[in-house]
Write a protein that holds these residues in place. Structure first.
Motif, PDB file in Angstrom:
ATOM      1  N   VAL A 149      49.862 -14.247  -3.208  1.00 31.14           N
ATOM      2  CA  VAL A 149      50.363 -15.295  -2.640  1.00 31.14           C
ATOM      3  C   VAL A 149      49.923 -15.767  -1.527  1.00 31.14           C
ATOM      4  N   PRO A 150      49.380 -16.417  -0.848  1.00 38.15           N
ATOM      5  CA  PRO A 150      48.381 -16.986   0.631  1.00 38.15           C
ATOM      6  C   PRO A 150      49.428 -16.911   1.293  1.00 38.15           C
ATOM      7  N   ALA A 151      48.911 -16.633   2.924  1.00 39.83           N
ATOM      8  CA  ALA A 151      49.861 -16.467   3.849  1.00 39.83           C
ATOM      9  C   ALA A 151      50.495 -17.927   4.213  1.00 39.83           C
ATOM     10  N   PRO A 152      51.122 -18.132   4.651  1.00 46.62           N
ATOM     11  CA  PRO A 152      52.560 -19.188   4.988  1.00 46.62           C
ATOM     12  C   PRO A 152      50.733 -20.159   6.167  1.00 46.62           C
ATOM     13  N   LYS A 153      51.512 -21.191   6.181  1.00 51.20           N
ATOM     14  CA  LYS A 153      50.663 -22.159   6.834  1.00 51.20           C
ATOM     15  C   LYS A 153      50.683 -22.755   8.036  1.00 51.20           C
ATOM     16  N   ALA A 154      52.440 -21.779   8.709  1.00 49.75           N
ATOM     17  CA  ALA A 154      52.434 -21.739  10.068  1.00 49.75           C
ATOM     18  C   ALA A 154      51.746 -20.456  10.451  1.00 49.75           C
TER      19      ALA A 154
END
Length: 396
Positions: free
Chosen positions: A45-50
């Motif tokens: 899963v991708p890193a969070p946008k934050a």
């Protein structure tokens, strides 16, 4: 003359890496979508946008000298303070910034923790099943790793074997919870009993025994549960953490050691780790990534997919007829193989383009690991292949 010890290690290449490389090569032949690669624990899963926003803001508005300059040898003070405050709020601890030592991932944290509390010839105990890289990590310190046989009923701790193995040469005990490869989450009962034994043996032997807690999967826990924090149970605990899994940042190699403030010589251990760095060439993680993670403490990537994948596989494996303990966390499941020889079992599975990791290197014979940090759609497509494999080869 080259170093013969490291030359000899070339023949002991990681089984997991070899299988991952095979899966990549096989994928080039038949299309990677047709290879069900459960080998490598690489977050899907991708890193969070934050996190991305925090990094962009740093580069656009931060002080370039601070972002790109050398980190202090013990880590950036405001980063250490932020980590300590977050741990205190979350776990009811009493850390100060001087108890935090930023590292290049959990591996770097373990390397410093082990060297800080052992010397060559000492003994470190760990529990099967265990992450295979613990062997070179420990041997690199000059200490000896003793592996306690697994409690395969639930993959908690085999306390009877543990107490028999304890001796005055043991200076540290290494745990990994949630556990790679079993997915087990050590319960409060397990940690309480472990702490009681260590406290009693410290008094008996007349020296400290440190608990080194490897915690990169701390946030990946299922059924709404939470991993009990080992440092709450035992004063002489060094918590080794990485954001590789919680924020999906394995390539950034960022983590830390948190020294329990109640530990013996707690205020000396982080400065000692700075001296250890001088001999290992560690020299702290990059300044930018320290600053970046400090802006998103408490946030995670969207980790729910791992529980979805676990439930799909657990239900499928048990339905097929596999003997498997349901994981409490991580993105691994650890079923019993359908024959005693796990390597032979996994080689047969490979013929069906199922890439499974035999359990031998994890210290438990007759099992296999599946790293289900892959797309849920691919997990679903793998289930008929698992069924066909088990039916055709083993008659299930």
């Amino acid at each position: 003359m080259i170093n013969e010890e490291y030359k000899a290690m070339l023949g002991g290449k990681s089984v997991i890496r070899e299988l991952s490389e095979y899966a990549t090569a096989r994928g080039a032949q038949i299309g990677y979508d047709n290879v069900f690669d459960y080998s490598l624990g690489n977050p899907s899963v991708p890193a969070p946008k934050a996190f991305a926003d925090a990094m962009v803001d740093l580069y656009e508005h931060g002080d370039p000298v601070a972002i790109h300059g050398y980190s202090p040898s013990l880590g950036i003070p405001q980063v250490k303070d932020a980590i300590a405050a977050h741990l205190n709020e979350r776990f009811g601890m009493n850390y100060a910034g001087n108890h935090i030592f930023p590292t290049t991932g959990a591996a770097g944290a373990l390397a410093h923790a082990m060297r800080a509390v052992t010397k060559p010839g000492d003994e470190i105990i760990t529990f099967a099943p265990y992450f295979p890289e613990y062997q070179p990590y420990v041997s690199g310190t000059g200490a000896k790793l003793t592996v306690i046989p697994a409690d395969t009923a639930n993959f908690q701790i085999n306390f009877e074997a543990f107490e028999q193995a304890l001796n005055p040469n043991v200076q540290a005990v290494l745990i990994n919870t949630p556990n790679n490869p079993s997915g087990a989450v050590y319960s409060a009962e397990t940690l309480t009993r472990l702490a009681g034994i260590l406290t009693a043996r410290q008094a008996e032997y007349g020296h400290d025994i440190f608990l080194i807690s490897d915690e990169p999967y701390r946030e990946i826990v299922f059924d709404g549960a939470e991993q009990p924090y080992p440092s709450k149970f035992y004063a002489n605990t060094l918590s080794c953490y990485s954001w590789s899994k919680s924020l999906s940042l394995p390539g950034e190699r960022i983590g830390y050691v948190a020294v329990n403030p109640e530990a013996t010589d707690a205020d000396l251990l982080v400065p000692m780790m700075g001296q250890i760095s001088r001999g290992t060439g560690h020299n702290c993680p990059p300044s930018s990534i320290q600053l970046g993670v400090s802006k998103v403490l408490g946030q995670t990537a969207d980790l729910g997919v791992y529980e979805t994948n676990m439930n799909l596989l657990y239900d499928a494996l048990t339905s097929i007829g596999f003997d498997v303990v349901r994981p409490g966390g991580t993105f691994y499941i650890f079923p019993k193989a359908l024959e005693d020889d796990a390597v032979a079992f996994c080689l047969k599975a490979k013929e069906h383009d199922l890439i499974l990791v035999p359990s031998d290197s994890f210290g438990v014979p007759g099992y296999f690991r599946m790293a289900y940090c892959i797309d849920t759609e691919k997990v679903k497509r793998s289930i008929p292949v698992l069924e066909k494999f088990a039916h055709e080869v083993y008659g299930l």
